[in-house]
Design a protein around this motif. Structure first.
Motif, PDB file in Angstrom:
ATOM      1  N   SER A 264      31.490 -18.491 -29.882  1.00 32.72           N
ATOM      2  CA  SER A 264      32.008 -17.221 -30.221  1.00 32.72           C
ATOM      3  C   SER A 264      32.841 -17.012 -31.288  1.00 32.72           C
ATOM      4  CB  SER A 264      33.056 -16.798 -28.626  1.00 32.72           C
ATOM      5  OG  SER A 264      33.530 -15.713 -28.712  1.00 32.72           O
ATOM      6  N   ASN A 265      33.689 -17.826 -31.616  1.00 37.58           N
ATOM      7  CA  ASN A 265      34.549 -17.637 -32.788  1.00 37.58           C
ATOM      8  C   ASN A 265      33.714 -17.746 -34.046  1.00 37.58           C
ATOM      9  OD1 ASN A 265      37.107 -17.441 -31.400  1.00 37.58           O
ATOM     10  ND2 ASN A 265      37.547 -19.648 -31.166  1.00 37.58           N
ATOM     11  N   HIS A 266      32.777 -18.515 -34.014  1.00 34.82           N
ATOM     12  CA  HIS A 266      32.014 -18.805 -35.378  1.00 34.82           C
ATOM     13  C   HIS A 266      31.356 -17.302 -35.465  1.00 34.82           C
ATOM     14  CE1 HIS A 266      31.206 -23.251 -34.757  1.00 34.82           C
ATOM     15  NE2 HIS A 266      32.695 -23.003 -35.112  1.00 34.82           N
ATOM     16  N   ARG A 267      30.811 -16.868 -34.316  1.00 35.03           N
ATOM     17  CA  ARG A 267      30.138 -15.398 -34.187  1.00 35.03           C
ATOM     18  C   ARG A 267      30.928 -14.201 -34.842  1.00 35.03           C
ATOM     19  NH1 ARG A 267      30.906 -10.986 -31.323  1.00 35.03           N
ATOM     20  NH2 ARG A 267      31.937 -12.388 -29.738  1.00 35.03           N
ATOM     21  N   LYS A 268      32.187 -14.181 -34.547  1.00 36.79           N
ATOM     22  CA  LYS A 268      33.466 -13.415 -35.146  1.00 36.79           C
ATOM     23  C   LYS A 268      33.493 -13.600 -36.494  1.00 36.79           C
ATOM     24  CE  LYS A 268      35.649 -13.057 -30.641  1.00 36.79           C
ATOM     25  NZ  LYS A 268      36.744 -13.493 -29.739  1.00 36.79           N
ATOM     26  N   THR A 269      33.517 -14.749 -36.960  1.00 39.53           N
ATOM     27  CA  THR A 269      33.762 -15.004 -38.337  1.00 39.53           C
ATOM     28  C   THR A 269      32.653 -14.468 -39.152  1.00 39.53           C
ATOM     29  OG1 THR A 269      34.869 -17.167 -37.931  1.00 39.53           O
ATOM     30  CG2 THR A 269      33.936 -16.714 -39.888  1.00 39.53           C
ATOM     31  N   LEU A 270      31.453 -14.642 -38.566  1.00 43.86           N
ATOM     32  CA  LEU A 270      30.404 -14.219 -39.492  1.00 43.86           C
ATOM     33  C   LEU A 270      30.086 -12.587 -39.435  1.00 43.86           C
ATOM     34  CD1 LEU A 270      27.604 -16.873 -38.080  1.00 43.86           C
ATOM     35  CD2 LEU A 270      28.238 -16.546 -40.429  1.00 43.86           C
ATOM     36  N   GLU A 271      30.350 -12.190 -38.151  1.00 40.58           N
ATOM     37  CA  GLU A 271      30.623 -10.709 -38.217  1.00 40.58           C
ATOM     38  C   GLU A 271      31.653 -10.141 -39.302  1.00 40.58           C
ATOM     39  OE1 GLU A 271      29.107  -9.750 -33.624  1.00 40.58           O
ATOM     40  OE2 GLU A 271      31.290 -10.021 -34.005  1.00 40.58           O
TER      41      GLU A 271
END
Length: 151
Positions: free
Chosen positions: A48-55
């Motif tokens: 989920s944190n990776h997703r936020k970073t990419l967003e």
């Protein structure tokens, strides 16, 4: 590479992180071992944190873009990926998870190797490193469960 192609790559990476998050949450519900439940819950949070970073990266206006690793037991190379099922065995859940981490690690490593922007390269290398760490951690657990020492 134009801005649309860049955003498409980042969007695909986001989709894969969402898929990994969903997988870990699903597997968490299927395993009975509390330690594995906690592990899969933690991995879901990291994805989920990776997703936020990419967003966050996707929201930035890309500048001039152009495209021109920890321990590895190679468990994913040696085993078939079992199907996700209601009666998933802990070892099967680990094999599926290892395979997913390998795929993500390879994707980010490839994106880093193609990047010419130093910030972009650093981001992809960091994400690849995180996925590599997840894979190594899962492989450690797998090898300890699949090959316990007999005394």
């Amino acid at each position: 590479m134009n801005a649309e192609e860049y955003r498409s790559i980042i969007s695909n990476a986001i989709d894969r992180e969402v898929e990994a998050y969903t997988f870990y949450r699903t597997v968490r519900e299927k395993v009975t071992d509390e330690n594995l439940k906690n592990l899969f819950n933690e991995l879901a949070g990291e994805e989920s944190n990776h997703r936020k970073t990419l967003e966050g990266l996707q929201m930035k206006e890309p500048g001039k873009l152009g495209f021109d690793t920890k321990r590895d037991y190679k468990v994913a190379d040696a085993l078939e990926t079992p199907p996700l099922s209601a009666d998933l065995k802990p070892l099967d859940g680990l094999v599926i998870a290892i395979r997913k981490e390998l795929d993500a690690m390879q994707m980010y490593t490839q994106l880093a190797s193609l990047s010419v922007d130093p910030d972009q390269m650093a981001l992809f290398e960091s994400l690849a490193s995180m996925e590599r760490g997840h894979k190594a951690r899962l492989e450690d657990i797998y090898t300890n469960m699949a090959f316990p020492e007999a005394w």
